[in-house]
Design a protein around this motif. Structure first.
Motif, PDB file in Angstrom:
ATOM      1  N   ALA A 261       0.830  -1.207   0.000  1.00 33.10           N
ATOM      2  CA  ALA A 261       0.000   0.000   0.000  1.00 33.10           C
ATOM      3  C   ALA A 261       0.862   1.255   0.000  1.00 33.10           C
ATOM      4  CB  ALA A 261      -0.925  -0.001   1.219  1.00 33.10           C
ATOM      5  N   ARG A 262       0.498   2.183  -0.867  1.00 38.81           N
ATOM      6  CA  ARG A 262       1.186   3.475  -0.938  1.00 38.81           C
ATOM      7  C   ARG A 262       0.337   4.540  -0.243  1.00 38.81           C
ATOM      8  NH1 ARG A 262       4.157   4.145  -6.783  1.00 38.81           N
ATOM      9  NH2 ARG A 262       4.855   1.990  -7.064  1.00 38.81           N
ATOM     10  N   MET A 263       0.877   5.750  -0.255  1.00 37.53           N
ATOM     11  CA  MET A 263       0.194   6.845   0.425  1.00 37.53           C
ATOM     12  C   MET A 263      -1.214   7.067  -0.130  1.00 37.53           C
ATOM     13  SD  MET A 263       1.162   8.797   2.948  1.00 37.53           S
ATOM     14  CE  MET A 263       2.927   9.098   2.885  1.00 37.53           C
ATOM     15  N   GLU A 264      -1.358   6.985  -1.488  1.00 39.34           N
ATOM     16  CA  GLU A 264      -2.662   7.239  -2.085  1.00 39.34           C
ATOM     17  C   GLU A 264      -3.693   6.190  -1.683  1.00 39.34           C
ATOM     18  OE1 GLU A 264       0.066   6.101  -5.673  1.00 39.34           O
ATOM     19  OE2 GLU A 264       0.282   6.947  -3.663  1.00 39.34           O
ATOM     20  N   HIS A 265      -3.237   4.954  -1.423  1.00 36.08           N
ATOM     21  CA  HIS A 265      -4.175   3.909  -0.998  1.00 36.08           C
ATOM     22  C   HIS A 265      -4.666   4.184   0.434  1.00 36.08           C
ATOM     23  CE1 HIS A 265      -1.552   1.638  -3.984  1.00 36.08           C
ATOM     24  NE2 HIS A 265      -2.698   1.854  -4.587  1.00 36.08           N
ATOM     25  N   TYR A 266      -3.738   4.638   1.282  1.00 31.23           N
ATOM     26  CA  TYR A 266      -4.146   4.991   2.645  1.00 31.23           C
ATOM     27  C   TYR A 266      -5.083   6.205   2.640  1.00 31.23           C
ATOM     28  CZ  TYR A 266      -1.112   1.642   5.007  1.00 31.23           C
ATOM     29  OH  TYR A 266      -0.542   0.484   5.472  1.00 31.23           O
ATOM     30  N   ALA A 267      -4.841   7.126   1.711  1.00 28.95           N
ATOM     31  CA  ALA A 267      -5.740   8.288   1.606  1.00 28.95           C
ATOM     32  C   ALA A 267      -7.151   7.833   1.218  1.00 28.95           C
ATOM     33  CB  ALA A 267      -5.194   9.281   0.581  1.00 28.95           C
ATOM     34  N   CYS A 268      -7.224   6.855   0.294  1.00 33.04           N
ATOM     35  CA  CYS A 268      -8.534   6.309  -0.115  1.00 33.04           C
ATOM     36  C   CYS A 268      -9.245   5.640   1.052  1.00 33.04           C
ATOM     37  CB  CYS A 268      -8.354   5.304  -1.255  1.00 33.04           C
ATOM     38  SG  CYS A 268      -8.044   6.028  -2.874  1.00 33.04           S
ATOM     39  N   ILE A 269      -8.507   4.830   1.808  1.00 35.21           N
ATOM     40  CA  ILE A 269      -9.117   4.111   2.933  1.00 35.21           C
ATOM     41  C   ILE A 269      -9.546   5.093   4.034  1.00 35.21           C
ATOM     42  CG2 ILE A 269      -8.644   2.482   4.802  1.00 35.21           C
ATOM     43  CD1 ILE A 269      -9.247   1.173   2.150  1.00 35.21           C
ATOM     44  N   THR A 270      -8.743   6.125   4.240  1.00 36.94           N
ATOM     45  CA  THR A 270      -9.119   7.155   5.209  1.00 36.94           C
ATOM     46  C   THR A 270     -10.437   7.809   4.790  1.00 36.94           C
ATOM     47  OG1 THR A 270      -6.790   7.594   5.700  1.00 36.94           O
ATOM     48  CG2 THR A 270      -8.372   9.281   6.349  1.00 36.94           C
ATOM     49  N   THR A 271     -10.529   8.138   3.496  1.00 40.35           N
ATOM     50  CA  THR A 271     -11.763   8.728   2.970  1.00 40.35           C
ATOM     51  C   THR A 271     -12.929   7.755   3.086  1.00 40.35           C
ATOM     52  OG1 THR A 271     -10.441  10.000   1.385  1.00 40.35           O
ATOM     53  CG2 THR A 271     -12.802   9.837   0.951  1.00 40.35           C
ATOM     54  N   LEU A 272     -12.676   6.493   2.746  1.00 41.03           N
ATOM     55  CA  LEU A 272     -13.716   5.446   2.785  1.00 41.03           C
ATOM     56  C   LEU A 272     -14.337   5.341   4.174  1.00 41.03           C
ATOM     57  CD1 LEU A 272     -14.798   2.951   0.957  1.00 41.03           C
ATOM     58  CD2 LEU A 272     -13.208   1.605   2.311  1.00 41.03           C
ATOM     59  N   LEU A 273     -13.496   5.257   5.190  1.00 41.52           N
ATOM     60  CA  LEU A 273     -13.975   5.125   6.564  1.00 41.52           C
ATOM     61  C   LEU A 273     -14.602   6.422   7.064  1.00 41.52           C
ATOM     62  CD1 LEU A 273     -10.982   3.084   8.047  1.00 41.52           C
ATOM     63  CD2 LEU A 273     -13.311   2.240   7.692  1.00 41.52           C
ATOM     64  N   SER A 274     -13.931   7.531   6.754  1.00 37.72           N
ATOM     65  CA  SER A 274     -14.401   8.827   7.262  1.00 37.72           C
ATOM     66  C   SER A 274     -15.773   9.193   6.712  1.00 37.72           C
ATOM     67  CB  SER A 274     -13.402   9.923   6.908  1.00 37.72           C
ATOM     68  OG  SER A 274     -12.137   9.659   7.472  1.00 37.72           O
ATOM     69  N   ARG A 275     -15.954   8.958   5.409  1.00 39.14           N
ATOM     70  CA  ARG A 275     -17.224   9.339   4.791  1.00 39.14           C
ATOM     71  C   ARG A 275     -18.374   8.470   5.292  1.00 39.14           C
ATOM     72  NH1 ARG A 275     -17.147   9.407  -1.308  1.00 39.14           N
ATOM     73  NH2 ARG A 275     -19.232  10.198  -0.952  1.00 39.14           N
ATOM     74  N   ALA A 276     -18.021   7.288   5.773  1.00 42.81           N
ATOM     75  CA  ALA A 276     -19.048   6.413   6.360  1.00 42.81           C
ATOM     76  C   ALA A 276     -19.291   6.778   7.823  1.00 42.81           C
ATOM     77  CB  ALA A 276     -18.607   4.959   6.240  1.00 42.81           C
ATOM     78  N   GLY A 277     -18.671   7.842   8.303  1.00 40.60           N
ATOM     79  CA  GLY A 277     -18.847   8.276   9.682  1.00 40.60           C
ATOM     80  C   GLY A 277     -17.957   7.555  10.674  1.00 40.60           C
ATOM     81  N   ARG A 278     -17.055   6.714  10.170  1.00 39.54           N
ATOM     82  CA  ARG A 278     -16.182   5.926  11.049  1.00 39.54           C
ATOM     83  C   ARG A 278     -14.854   6.667  11.234  1.00 39.54           C
ATOM     84  NH1 ARG A 278     -17.190   0.106   8.186  1.00 39.54           N
ATOM     85  NH2 ARG A 278     -15.450  -0.557   9.516  1.00 39.54           N
ATOM     86  N   LEU A 279     -14.961   7.876  11.784  1.00 36.35           N
ATOM     87  CA  LEU A 279     -13.805   8.764  11.897  1.00 36.35           C
ATOM     88  C   LEU A 279     -12.739   8.214  12.841  1.00 36.35           C
ATOM     89  CD1 LEU A 279     -15.726  12.156  12.050  1.00 36.35           C
ATOM     90  CD2 LEU A 279     -14.388  11.305  10.147  1.00 36.35           C
ATOM     91  N   LYS A 280     -13.168   7.610  13.933  1.00 29.55           N
ATOM     92  CA  LYS A 280     -12.196   7.075  14.899  1.00 29.55           C
ATOM     93  C   LYS A 280     -11.393   5.926  14.288  1.00 29.55           C
ATOM     94  CE  LYS A 280     -14.586   8.476  19.137  1.00 29.55           C
ATOM     95  NZ  LYS A 280     -15.255   8.016  20.391  1.00 29.55           N
ATOM     96  N   GLU A 281     -12.075   5.067  13.505  1.00 32.83           N
ATOM     97  CA  GLU A 281     -11.365   3.972  12.830  1.00 32.83           C
ATOM     98  C   GLU A 281     -10.365   4.519  11.823  1.00 32.83           C
ATOM     99  OE1 GLU A 281     -13.666   0.501  11.407  1.00 32.83           O
ATOM    100  OE2 GLU A 281     -15.363   1.446  12.426  1.00 32.83           O
ATOM    101  N   ALA A 282     -10.775   5.574  11.107  1.00 34.00           N
ATOM    102  CA  ALA A 282      -9.877   6.196  10.130  1.00 34.00           C
ATOM    103  C   ALA A 282      -8.647   6.743  10.829  1.00 34.00           C
ATOM    104  CB  ALA A 282     -10.605   7.312   9.381  1.00 34.00           C
ATOM    105  N   TYR A 283      -8.855   7.395  11.978  1.00 33.86           N
ATOM    106  CA  TYR A 283      -7.734   7.964  12.729  1.00 33.86           C
ATOM    107  C   TYR A 283      -6.808   6.853  13.241  1.00 33.86           C
ATOM    108  CZ  TYR A 283      -5.247  10.775  16.211  1.00 33.86           C
ATOM    109  OH  TYR A 283      -4.274  11.401  16.951  1.00 33.86           O
ATOM    110  N   SER A 284      -7.393   5.749  13.695  1.00 29.38           N
ATOM    111  CA  SER A 284      -6.593   4.615  14.174  1.00 29.38           C
ATOM    112  C   SER A 284      -5.733   4.050  13.041  1.00 29.38           C
ATOM    113  CB  SER A 284      -7.498   3.510  14.725  1.00 29.38           C
ATOM    114  OG  SER A 284      -8.218   3.978  15.846  1.00 29.38           O
ATOM    115  N   MET A 285      -6.307   3.954  11.852  1.00 31.35           N
ATOM    116  CA  MET A 285      -5.545   3.438  10.711  1.00 31.35           C
ATOM    117  C   MET A 285      -4.386   4.374  10.358  1.00 31.35           C
ATOM    118  SD  MET A 285      -6.785   2.224   6.935  1.00 31.35           S
ATOM    119  CE  MET A 285      -7.027   0.526   7.468  1.00 31.35           C
ATOM    120  N   ILE A 286      -4.636   5.663  10.426  1.00 33.61           N
ATOM    121  CA  ILE A 286      -3.582   6.639  10.134  1.00 33.61           C
ATOM    122  C   ILE A 286      -2.417   6.454  11.104  1.00 33.61           C
ATOM    123  CG2 ILE A 286      -3.004   9.105  10.192  1.00 33.61           C
ATOM    124  CD1 ILE A 286      -5.841   9.663   9.146  1.00 33.61           C
TER     125      ILE A 286
END
Length: 654
Positions: free
Chosen positions: A417-442
């Motif tokens: 996984a590259r930076m752009e893939h992590y950016a996609c997953i962050t967006t994926l989780l965040s837009r679904a309202g799963r902000l804490k999970e997105a932050y944990s992944m970061i």
């Protein structure tokens, strides 16, 4: 000649074989070789030499070596051709072995031999080997000529070896090679690739005379370093001096504008190119089409498509992939798919382009189908393919599927996984309202997150008005991008959405003290082959009074239908009526209003916005699409919104 019964002799055969080499027609070359054998000229030195060169040119090294082994008199030219051929195909040991063997047979290598070895390694990507051969050549007392220097400077540029490039430049000056136009072009190219535009301009100013090769190298170098204004200035200077610019010159400056945000200028230059009598080619069109795509200049893109059909280059894989991308970004995903389906051969770029188009239009299912079909057709996905499919999952709200693809990427395909893939997953989780999970992944990322990743989190914090995580993301972004006003604006908007006006003023004061200003909302619309730009709150357009009047009338109709302006999207502490007036001045509404005034009833409108479309504008344009009976396409920074009959293709999820 053969048909009339005349047989070629030892003088005719070398010319015919050379023609086969020039055309790379290996099949005919083999037939001529057979004719050589049956007519008894197979042992003639000149015929054999021609055959060696032909097989080398066609990449058939075994056949070339087989002919070479039968030669009784091997000239330095034949030795050099064979050595260069092996070097070009990456056979380092074989090339060096032959080079040494040549000397053991009493044949001393000449400048052509050395140049062939250097150029061969360079063309095969063995850059360091080329430099070692140059060093060896110099130590053995051979003086490099203009051909040697031109080739080596290209290698130095690719390696970004500026100190070596400066040494070679000094050698050029000492040997008075700076009058060689190919050496000058190579110097310009080298300094451009090494990120030294000042040295590049110095070489330009010292040119004994202007000529087209140096223009092409200079424009490409300036473009590579983002100096588009300088490139345009230089190009104009060459035109004013009546230098006969060629297709490479025009293509270079068009590509320079496209790559550096000068899309309208790129379209204007394309027109000038045609007026000057220079015909675009299969490289020019893929350089122009991204400019059409960037500003959704559909009619210009269609004109370029028609041109490519007339010239018979529309089936070229690079032209085809650019057309797929252009139609996708102009809101014509059906045309994009038609271009894709009509290509006789497709490479990975084509598959990724159609996937990206589906992702941008929120058509996640279609993007996934293409991803699977690509593999059935024998194409292995690369990191860009996964970026496209993850982006499609983001736009379609397919959180579970997106996480599965993210895991498969490394486990099944061996792609880290590259930076752009992590950016996609962050967006994926965040837009679904799963902000804490997105932050944990970061926090668990194997490398330091960049601005794209933190920006994805901050944008979603704006959507969900999450102050605490928004502050964390913003602080990271302030360090990574201290001069990006957009990050300050997003944080300010989060505070404003919560009514935290003191915090809003604090952020805005910080922006003011740093000299940062908010980028205004800006939208583009193409009407009758002209692209019009409208800024939020700007009243300078000559038809602005009519636009506002039309929007106000629509606003009254909407209120009769029970619509009320969503003033939550006005992030200013002002009165309710003022908020409604501010909403009316949003750039996408102004662009749609202009489109309604200037296009026939029922025709589609296509708008691009430089920011994310706001919720109020989204609701308004849905109403307009129903009330006016229009299809309206709006492309914002996230995706395409296709409004029709009061509905949007995003399903109100964006």
């Amino acid at each position: 000649m053969l048909f009339l019964g005349f047989l070629p002799d030892k003088y005719i055969f070398p010319s015919v074989i050379k023609a086969c080499a020039g055309l790379s027609t290996l099949g005919i070359g083999r037939q001529v070789h057979s004719l050589v054998s049956v007519t008894g000229f197979g042992l003639d030195t000149f015929v054999q030499s021609s055959l060696v060169h032909m097989y080398v040119k066609c990449g058939e090294m075994k056949d070339a070596h087989r002919v070479f082994d039968r030669m009784l008199d091997r000239s330095v030219v034949c030795w050099s051709a064979l050595v260069a051929g092996y070097a070009r195909q990456g056979y380092v040991d074989k090339a060096n072995e032959l080079f040494d063997e040549m000397r053991s047979f009493g044949v001393e290598p000449n400048l052509v031999s050395w140049n062939g070895l250097i150029a061969g390694f360079s063309q095969n990507g063995l850059l360091s080997k080329s430099l070692l051969i140059l060093q060896k050549m110099h130590l053995e007392g051979f003086k490099p000529d203009g051909t040697t220097i031109s080739c080596v400077l290209s290698v130095v540029g690719d390696l970004e070896g500026l100190p070596i490039g400066i040494q070679i430049h000094a050698y050029v000056l000492k040997q008075a090679l700076h009058s060689d136009k190919w050496v000058v072009s190579a110097l310009l190219d080298m300094y451009g690739k090494c990120g030294s535009p000042s040295a590049m301009m110095q070489v330009f100013y010292e040119l004994p005379q202007m000529e087209v090769a140096s223009c092409n190298a200079l424009v490409a170098g300036l473009s590579r370093n983002g100096l588009v204004e300088d490139a345009l200035k230089v190009f104009k200077q060459y035109k004013d001096n009546k230098i006969e610019l060629n297709v490479v010159s025009w293509t270079s400056i068009i590509a320079c504008c496209t790559q550096n945000g000068k899309d309208i200028e790129a379209l204007q230059l394309f027109r000038e190119m045609q007026l000057s009598g220079v015909k675009p080619n299969a490289v020019t069109i893929p350089c122009l089409l991204p400019a059409c795509a960037n500003i959704a200049a559909l009619m210009h893109g269609k004109a370029a498509h028609c041109f490519s059909i007339r010239k018979g280059i529309s089936s070229d894989v690079y032209v085809g992939s650019a057309l797929i991308d252009m139609y996708g970004k102009c809101g014509r995903i059906v045309d994009s798919r038609h271009c894709f389906d009509s290509l006789p051969a497709r490479n990975l770029v084509c598959w990724n382009a159609i996937m990206r188009g589906y992702a941008m239009h929120g058509m996640a299912g279609e993007a996934i189908d293409i991803f699977n079909l690509m593999q059935k057709n024998g194409h292995k996905p690369d990191f860009i393919s996964f970026t496209c499919v993850l982006s499609a999952c983001c736009q379609g709200g397919l959180t579970k599927e997106g996480l599965q693809y993210f895991e498969k990427m490394s486990q099944e395909y061996g792609i880290e996984a590259r930076m752009e893939h992590y950016a996609c997953i962050t967006t994926l989780l965040s837009r679904a309202g799963r902000l804490k999970e997105a932050y944990s992944m970061i926090k668990e990322m194997p490398f330091e997150p960049d601005a794209c990743v933190w920006g994805a989190l901050l944008s979603s914090c704006r959507v969900y008005a999450n102050v605490s995580l928004g502050e964390v993301a913003a602080e990271k972004l302030f360090k990574l991008e201290p001069n990006n006003a957009g990050n300050y604006v997003l944080l300010s908007n989060i505070y404003a959405a919560k009514g935290m006006w003191n915090e809003v003023y604090r952020v805005r004061d910080a922006m003011s003290s740093m000299g940062l200003t908010k980028n205004p909302g800006c939208s583009w619309i193409e009407i009758k082959n002209e692209v019009y730009i409208l800024l939020a709150g700007d009243r300078s357009h000559p038809q602005m009074a009519q636009i506002i009047e039309r929007l106000e009338r629509l606003n009254m109709e909407m209120k009769k239908s029970g619509y009320l302006p969503d003033t939550n999207f006005v992030l200013q502490d002002v009165e309710q009526q003022d908020k409604e007036n501010i909403l009316c001045g949003h750039s996408e509404k102004l662009a749609v209003g202009l489109g309604l005034l200037c296009t026939p009833p029922g025709s589609a409108l296509r708008v691009i916005k430089n920011l994310r479309i706001c919720g109020d504008c989204h609701t308004v344009i849905k109403f307009i699409s129903m009330f006016e009976g229009r299809e309206i396409f709006v492309r914002d920074t996230n995706r395409f919104h296709h409004f029709k009959d009061g509905m949007c293709s995003c399903g109100d999820y964006w």
